[in-house]
Write an enzyme that holds these catalytic residues in place. Structure first.
Site, mmCIF file in Angstrom:
data_model
loop_
_atom_site.group_PDB
_atom_site.id
_atom_site.type_symbol
_atom_site.label_atom_id
_atom_site.label_comp_id
_atom_site.label_asym_id
_atom_site.label_seq_id
_atom_site.Cartn_x
_atom_site.Cartn_y
_atom_site.Cartn_z
ATOM 1 N N GLU A 233 0.877 -1.177 0.000
ATOM 2 C CA GLU A 233 0.000 0.000 0.000
ATOM 3 C C GLU A 233 0.906 1.216 0.000
ATOM 4 O OE1 GLU A 233 -2.042 0.038 3.689
ATOM 5 O OE2 GLU A 233 -2.997 -1.893 3.396
ATOM 6 N N ASP B 141 -4.241 8.679 11.623
ATOM 7 C CA ASP B 141 -2.885 8.150 11.786
ATOM 8 C C ASP B 141 -2.234 8.589 13.088
ATOM 9 O OD1 ASP B 141 -2.321 6.599 9.377
ATOM 10 O OD2 ASP B 141 -2.771 8.473 8.340
#
Ligand SMILES: Cc1ncc(COP(=O)(O)O)c(C=O)c1O
Lengths: 264, 414
Positions: free
Chosen positions: A49, A60
């Site tokens: 990815e 995140d």
């Protein structure tokens, strides 16, 4: 070009889970990202990815935030993301882009899907695109022939899992815990149950991400999931390395450890 | 009826007037704006908030409790003050201030906070988190948390912690934990990112007490409804004071809560012009501004489709304003919708214009406004000159300026 389908049938034939590695484009440098991802593939990652660096990565944790910030400071643009995909796809891994929705929206959904397909990318993971808002993206992805991967979480109700699973192609991404990205001491205990609940709604492979960082954890997850997703732990290796060569050696070492884990 | 007898809040006040298609649809959309662009992990929590709010707003008991707090704790209804000496600088138009600065904790933020704090209790959650820019929302949240015995964590950009140091001390004194956010621009936008990260991690026991009419559905609707009381009162009071509706309503726009709070009750009054004032910072050309509606483009930020300051690839551009509360590169989706529908108009006010209005109100009327609210005051000065001496302008004085004395001391060399 290696498709997700090929990857998962091969892994299944070998009676193991697939290994999925994540790195943001442009980190540690534009060329460095391709080199690191290629090393990860050579050492055993089946899927890569490539993260599209975004200014407001609210899903995140600190490690990915740090890497993404450096990448944006390096001036990474979407064209660089596409070039990174192109470079990584050559290594033989199925290569996806993981991105928040706004960059695709601004670039143009159709244009993004076509450019990604042309670069050899096989699909996207869009963590903040909900089924309700996904109509355009599903259509454009279908037209371009790329997969659409979405996330389910431990908090997801049966109804939501059903809705999300229905719009996934390629695989379903099961978040192992409630939280942001980042390596953890232990993988969430909710993960196995979530994979089980997800399987009731789909025959697609179900991969588990968030918090996985060691060979032992990979082996644990591989016991019940079709794929193991690792991101922050790779980035950590690159951040902690004194120079690029030792960074590459270090991600290679981690990928090998994880690859052994999914085969245990 | 004396103000203590009449309930100041009814279900209708909260629910809106239903005109103009102003309420979001089932997916939280105002036209093309709004919606939800968040990790799937948060969907159940957002659904839970939406469902509980639907129940609460039709529950007499909830309304009574909210009304009681607004009256006996927040100090509602707030008064109107006409400011003729200030208005003399606006071509003689009548200017009337809605005094949200006189509420407990000193800004309009308390209205939404009390509503959501009661909602938190109904949700069975014991911890609240919030983002804050100017610190007013943080102070209000810390206050309500102290009142209701909730654990409280406030995320605040490190730059804002410095320019609103007084409010950081207030929050700490009230028992809240203040977490300075050192990512990105270190202002409101980054504080919101960090609050979302906390929420997704601790959502089991935590309510994200969102402070403005931005963010994913149902926040734009809930925050608006809890702030609506400002306009509901002001509309009634303007008629009492002047015998008619104002010609224009002016408010500062950061995320948009005080503006929607005062606008909303007037949306059906087509003759009343609605004017929002964003921070033009050092001016549009300088690139250092927070002109989201005036100069932004449509995109997604913090879970909502709206106008955003962003580059051609969707990266958020950092905003600038002398006022921490307006220093935000996004804006609530209902304002985006009001702008595109033409019902409201949005303009920029520079740092210097705002500071001039700040000092002018202090010297002519003995009221020190928040720098955020000073943007609306500067807007009213321009508007008055435009509309002429016959016009009446209602301004939302969203907060008081105590928190801004550090900035004022530097700016004016006091
Ligand atoms: C006094 C005051 N006015 C206005 C604002 C701007 O927020 P909003 O646009 O949501 O009213 C703030 C934000 O902190 C504030 O403290």
């Amino acid at each position: 070009m290696t498709t997700l389908q090929t990857v998962f049938s091969k892994a299944r034939a070998e009676n193991r889970a697939a290994l999925v590695g994540y790195l943001p484009a442009g980190f540690p440098t534009k060329e460095g990202a391709v080199a690191a991802a290629t090393a990860m593939v050579e050492a055993g990652c089946d899927v890569i990815e490539i993260g599209l660096p975004y200014s407001d990565p609210l899903m995140d944790g600190p490690t990915i935030q740090d890497a993404v910030h450096r990448s944006l400071t390096n001036g990474t643009r979407i064209a660089d993301v596409m070039r990174t995909v192109e470079g990584v796809a050559k290594s033989g891994a199925a290569t996806l882009v993981m991105t928040y929705w706004n960059p695709i929206d601004q670039y143009g959904a159709g244009r993004f899907a076509r450019d990604l397909a042309n670069a050899g990318g096989v699909g996207t993971i869009t963590p903040d695109l909900t089924p309700e808002e996904s109509g355009t993206w599903l259509q454009e992805s279908k037209d371009a022939g790329i997969d659409t991967v979405f996330l389910v979480a431990p908090s997801s109700t049966e109804d939501r899992i059903g809705k999300v699973a229905k719009i996934c192609t390629g695989f379903v991404y099961a978040a192992s815990l409630m939280g942001v990205t980042g390596a953890r001491e232990s993988v969430g205990s909710a993960a196995e149950g979530l994979v089980g609940r997800t399987r009731r709604h789909t025959s697609l492979p179900v991969c588990v991400g968030l918090g996985v960082g060691t060979g032992k954890q990979a082996a644990e997850v591989a016991a019940y999931a079709d794929g193991v997703i690792v991101g922050s732990a790779f980035i950590r290796r690159l951040l902690d390395a004194p120079d690029e060569a030792s960074g590459l050696a270090s991600v290679r070492e981690l990928a090998a450890e994880l690859a052994a884990g999914v085969r245990r | 009826m004396s103000p203590t007898e009449a309930p100041i809040l009814t279900a209708a006040d909260l629910a809106g007037n239903g005109v103009y298609g102003d309420d979001p649809d089932g997916h939280g959309k105002f036209g093309v704006f709004g919606g939800r662009f968040v990790p799937e992990a948060l969907i159940p929590a957002l659904d839970q908030v939406a469902v509980e709010y639907e129940k609460a707003k039709n529950d007499e008991e909830f309304l009574r409790e909210f009304d009681h707090l607004l009256r006996t704790y927040a100090g509602r209804p707030t008064t109107l003050t006409e400011v003729p000496r200030f208005a003399a600088h606006a071509g003689g138009a009548r200017i009337v201030l809605k005094r949200e600065d006189l509420t407990h904790t000193g800004a309009h933020k308390i209205n939404n906070v009390l509503g959501q704090a009661l909602l938190t209790r109904r949700l069975g959650k014991t911890r609240v988190i919030a983002e804050t820019g100017a610190g007013q929302h943080g102070v209000a949240t810390a206050t309500a948390a102290a009142l209701l015995g909730l654990e409280c964590v406030i995320y605040m950009g490190a730059v804002d912690c410095e320019r609103q140091a007084l409010n950081v001390a207030r929050m700490k004194l009230l028992g809240a934990t203040v977490v300075p956010v050192t990512n990105g621009s270190q202002t409101l936008k980054d504080a919101i990112n960090e609050a979302f990260r906390d929420w997704v991690t601790n959502v089991d026991r935590t309510h994200y007490l969102f402070g403005t009419v931005a963010g994913p559905h149902p926040f734009p609707e809930i925050v608006r409804d809890f702030a609506r009381i400002i306009g509901v009162e002001a509309r009634r009071q303007m008629i009492e004071l002047t015998g008619r509706l104002p010609d224009a309503v002016a408010a500062a726009v950061g995320g948009g809560s005080n503006a929607i709070g005062i606008f909303h009750a007037f949306i059906g009054d087509e003759e009343v012009r609605l004017h929002g004032y964003e921070a033009a910072g050092r001016g549009l050309e300088s690139g250092e501004h927070a002109l989201t509606l005036t100069a932004g483009t449509i995109g997604v930020l913090h879970g909502s489709r709206t106008y955003v300051l962003q580059d051609d690839e969707g990266q958020t551009i950092e905003s600038h304003s002398i006022s921490a509360g307006l220093d935000y590169p996004g804006v609530g989706p209902e304002h985006a919708w009001l702008k595109d529908s033409g019902r409201a108009t949005y303009h920029g006010v520079t740092d210097d214009e705002a500071m001039e209005a700040f000092a002018l109100l202090a010297r002519t009327e003995g009221i020190i406004p928040a720098i955020e609210s000073s943007h609306a005051l500067a807007g009213a000065l321009k508007l008055g000159r435009e509309l002429g001496p016959e016009a009446t302008i209602l301004v939302n004085l969203s907060g008081r300026g105590d928190k801004d004395m550090g900035t004022a001391m530097k700016y004016f060399n006091l």
